[in-house]
Scaffold this motif. Structure first.
Motif, mmCIF file in Angstrom:
data_model
loop_
_atom_site.group_PDB
_atom_site.id
_atom_site.type_symbol
_atom_site.label_atom_id
_atom_site.label_comp_id
_atom_site.label_asym_id
_atom_site.label_seq_id
_atom_site.Cartn_x
_atom_site.Cartn_y
_atom_site.Cartn_z
ATOM 1 N N LEU B 76 0.880 -1.196 -0.215
ATOM 2 C CA LEU B 76 -0.062 -0.012 -0.033
ATOM 3 C C LEU B 76 0.864 1.205 0.097
ATOM 4 O O LEU B 76 1.863 1.427 0.897
ATOM 5 C CB LEU B 76 -0.969 -0.103 1.231
ATOM 6 N N ARG B 77 0.576 2.047 -0.891
ATOM 7 C CA ARG B 77 1.432 3.534 -0.919
ATOM 8 C C ARG B 77 0.618 4.871 -0.880
ATOM 9 O O ARG B 77 -0.682 4.595 -1.224
ATOM 10 C CB ARG B 77 2.203 3.227 -2.074
ATOM 11 N N LYS B 78 1.221 5.858 -0.424
ATOM 12 C CA LYS B 78 0.592 7.032 -0.516
ATOM 13 C C LYS B 78 1.471 8.137 -0.733
ATOM 14 O O LYS B 78 2.557 7.978 0.050
ATOM 15 C CB LYS B 78 -0.448 7.353 0.704
ATOM 16 N N PRO B 79 1.479 9.099 -1.703
ATOM 17 C CA PRO B 79 2.600 9.977 -1.990
ATOM 18 C C PRO B 79 3.015 11.078 -0.893
ATOM 19 O O PRO B 79 4.007 11.552 -0.547
ATOM 20 C CB PRO B 79 2.214 10.392 -3.120
ATOM 21 N N SER B 80 1.943 11.423 -0.069
ATOM 22 C CA SER B 80 1.888 12.520 0.838
ATOM 23 C C SER B 80 1.143 12.254 2.002
ATOM 24 O O SER B 80 -0.251 12.250 1.804
ATOM 25 C CB SER B 80 1.815 13.580 0.151
ATOM 26 N N VAL B 81 1.555 11.629 3.281
ATOM 27 C CA VAL B 81 0.638 11.399 4.199
ATOM 28 C C VAL B 81 -0.147 12.752 5.055
ATOM 29 O O VAL B 81 0.755 13.548 5.076
ATOM 30 C CB VAL B 81 1.527 10.416 5.223
ATOM 31 N N HIS B 82 -0.872 12.480 5.456
ATOM 32 C CA HIS B 82 -1.806 13.476 6.104
ATOM 33 C C HIS B 82 -1.989 13.176 7.585
ATOM 34 O O HIS B 82 -2.004 11.857 7.661
ATOM 35 C CB HIS B 82 -3.182 13.932 5.492
ATOM 36 N N TRP B 83 -2.076 13.983 8.538
ATOM 37 C CA TRP B 83 -2.105 13.639 9.978
ATOM 38 C C TRP B 83 -3.331 12.688 9.957
ATOM 39 O O TRP B 83 -3.348 11.705 10.983
ATOM 40 C CB TRP B 83 -2.269 14.668 10.941
ATOM 41 N N SER B 84 -4.296 12.700 9.277
ATOM 42 C CA SER B 84 -5.538 12.266 9.375
ATOM 43 C C SER B 84 -5.552 10.813 9.186
ATOM 44 O O SER B 84 -6.392 9.858 9.369
ATOM 45 C CB SER B 84 -7.018 12.794 8.842
ATOM 46 N N ASP B 85 -4.347 10.456 8.558
ATOM 47 C CA ASP B 85 -4.221 9.084 7.936
ATOM 48 C C ASP B 85 -3.762 7.777 9.217
ATOM 49 O O ASP B 85 -3.490 6.827 8.940
ATOM 50 C CB ASP B 85 -3.039 8.753 6.641
ATOM 51 N N ALA B 86 -3.191 8.804 10.122
ATOM 52 C CA ALA B 86 -2.869 7.776 11.284
ATOM 53 C C ALA B 86 -3.988 6.818 11.717
ATOM 54 O O ALA B 86 -5.211 7.260 12.010
ATOM 55 C CB ALA B 86 -2.651 8.788 12.619
ATOM 56 N N ALA B 87 -3.785 5.514 11.701
ATOM 57 C CA ALA B 87 -4.647 4.402 11.844
ATOM 58 C C ALA B 87 -3.908 3.266 11.873
ATOM 59 O O ALA B 87 -2.720 3.081 11.773
ATOM 60 C CB ALA B 87 -5.721 4.617 10.694
ATOM 61 N N GLU B 88 -4.729 2.091 11.815
ATOM 62 C CA GLU B 88 -4.215 0.702 11.893
ATOM 63 C C GLU B 88 -4.642 0.181 10.412
ATOM 64 O O GLU B 88 -5.867 0.494 10.035
ATOM 65 C CB GLU B 88 -4.696 -0.212 12.804
ATOM 66 N N TYR B 89 -3.829 -0.406 9.708
ATOM 67 C CA TYR B 89 -4.020 -0.799 8.321
ATOM 68 C C TYR B 89 -3.721 -2.483 8.202
ATOM 69 O O TYR B 89 -2.928 -3.010 8.716
ATOM 70 C CB TYR B 89 -3.266 -0.250 7.114
ATOM 71 N N PHE B 90 -4.888 -2.845 7.608
ATOM 72 C CA PHE B 90 -5.011 -4.427 7.619
ATOM 73 C C PHE B 90 -5.028 -4.889 5.993
ATOM 74 O O PHE B 90 -5.594 -4.391 5.232
ATOM 75 C CB PHE B 90 -6.100 -5.316 8.282
ATOM 76 N N CYS B 91 -4.133 -5.766 5.698
ATOM 77 C CA CYS B 91 -3.947 -6.390 4.534
ATOM 78 C C CYS B 91 -5.093 -7.703 4.581
ATOM 79 O O CYS B 91 -4.746 -8.380 5.569
ATOM 80 C CB CYS B 91 -2.862 -6.775 3.981
ATOM 81 N N ALA B 92 -5.596 -8.118 3.529
ATOM 82 C CA ALA B 92 -6.591 -9.179 3.736
ATOM 83 C C ALA B 92 -6.734 -10.145 2.242
ATOM 84 O O ALA B 92 -6.538 -9.507 1.230
ATOM 85 C CB ALA B 92 -8.033 -8.817 4.053
ATOM 86 N N VAL B 93 -7.074 -11.287 2.495
ATOM 87 C CA VAL B 93 -7.181 -11.771 1.289
ATOM 88 C C VAL B 93 -8.448 -12.952 1.451
ATOM 89 O O VAL B 93 -8.764 -13.360 2.658
ATOM 90 C CB VAL B 93 -5.945 -13.198 0.926
ATOM 91 N N LEU B 94 -9.242 -12.735 0.221
ATOM 92 C CA LEU B 94 -10.417 -13.524 0.235
ATOM 93 C C LEU B 94 -10.099 -15.086 -0.032
ATOM 94 O O LEU B 94 -9.527 -15.345 -1.113
ATOM 95 C CB LEU B 94 -11.399 -12.889 -0.931
ATOM 96 N N ARG B 95 -10.820 -16.050 0.887
ATOM 97 C CA ARG B 95 -10.932 -17.325 0.651
ATOM 98 C C ARG B 95 -12.169 -18.102 0.697
ATOM 99 O O ARG B 95 -13.228 -17.560 1.252
ATOM 100 C CB ARG B 95 -9.678 -17.834 1.656
#
Lengths: 113, 117
Positions: B76-95
């Motif tokens: 996952l990428r973002k060119p310019s991070v904003h303070w509001s992007d502070a969070a937890e990020y989860f990758c997931a796969v469908l099975r």
């Protein structure tokens, strides 16, 4: 639309007590899910349902029970609470053809002492 | 079994800096991959998805992700991070689930993003 709602937001249980976590959705979604989230462990699927009257076990079902009598509601029952069930519980729902796009409730933080 | 691994537990970036969160998958065929975001005290929200075709996918909030089969990755990428992007990020796969016609998401353990003003 309210989306997915969960009650209560917080609860403290004593060991051996029982309780029901409520979950409701107003999006007419067939699929509903219960997850638990523990720090650093991601989300683990407890139970899921593909429609009213149909439920199935997920990855960590022990100690929990569910029922799905209506499309809207999917309660999670803890019969004999144990400290290992201290966690944050999330309910989610989706349509059957977009099971990957799950809509989550705000969660219930449960502590068992 | 299908699974995803997020190698980074916690990442801190300065506001305005670029961001890359790593995700590696284990799957025999072409996986269906997703990124979800969880803001503090909230449930998860779908950011973007990959099924097939173009390996660079765009999502909400200015995020994008690139599927690389040779590296079994979906970062996952973002060119310019904003303070509001502070969070937890989860990758997931469908099975496929155990029940007939059912599908389930398997989540990674998450990467917590902190943003320095």
């Amino acid at each position: 639309n309210a989306g997915v709602t969960q009650t209560p937001k917080f609860r403290i249980l004593k060991i051996g007590q029982s309780m029901t976590l409520q979950c409701a959705q107003d999006m007419n979604h067939n699929y509903m899910y219960w997850y638990r989230q523990d720090p650093g462990m991601g989300l683990k699927l407890i139970y899921y349902s593909v429609g009213a009257g149909i439920t199935d076990k997920g990855e960590v079902p022990n100690g929990y029970n569910v029922s799905r009598s209506t499309t809207e509601d999917f309660p999670l029952r803890l019969e004999l609470a144990a400290p290992s069930q201290t966690s944050v519980y999330f309910c989610a729902s989706s349509t059957s053809d977009r099971a990957y796009e799950q809509y989550f409730g705000p969660g219930t933080r449960l502590t068992v002492t | 079994a299908q699974s995803v691994t997020q190698p980074d537990i916690h990442i801190t970036v300065s506001e305005g800096a670029s961001l890359e969160l790593r995700c590696n998958y284990s799957y025999g065929a072409t996986p269906y991959l997703f990124w979800y975001v969880q803001s503090p005290g909230q449930g998860l929200q779908l950011l973007l998805k990959y099924f097939s075709g173009d390996t660079l996918v765009q999502g909400i909030k200015g995020f994008e992700a690139e599927f690389k089969r040779s590296q079994s990755s979906f970062n996952l990428r973002k060119p310019s991070v904003h303070w509001s992007d502070a969070a937890e990020y989860f990758c997931a796969v469908l099975r496929r689930g155990s029940g007939a016609g059912s599908y389930q998401l398997t989540f990674g353990k998450g990467t917590k993003l902190s943003v320095i003003p």
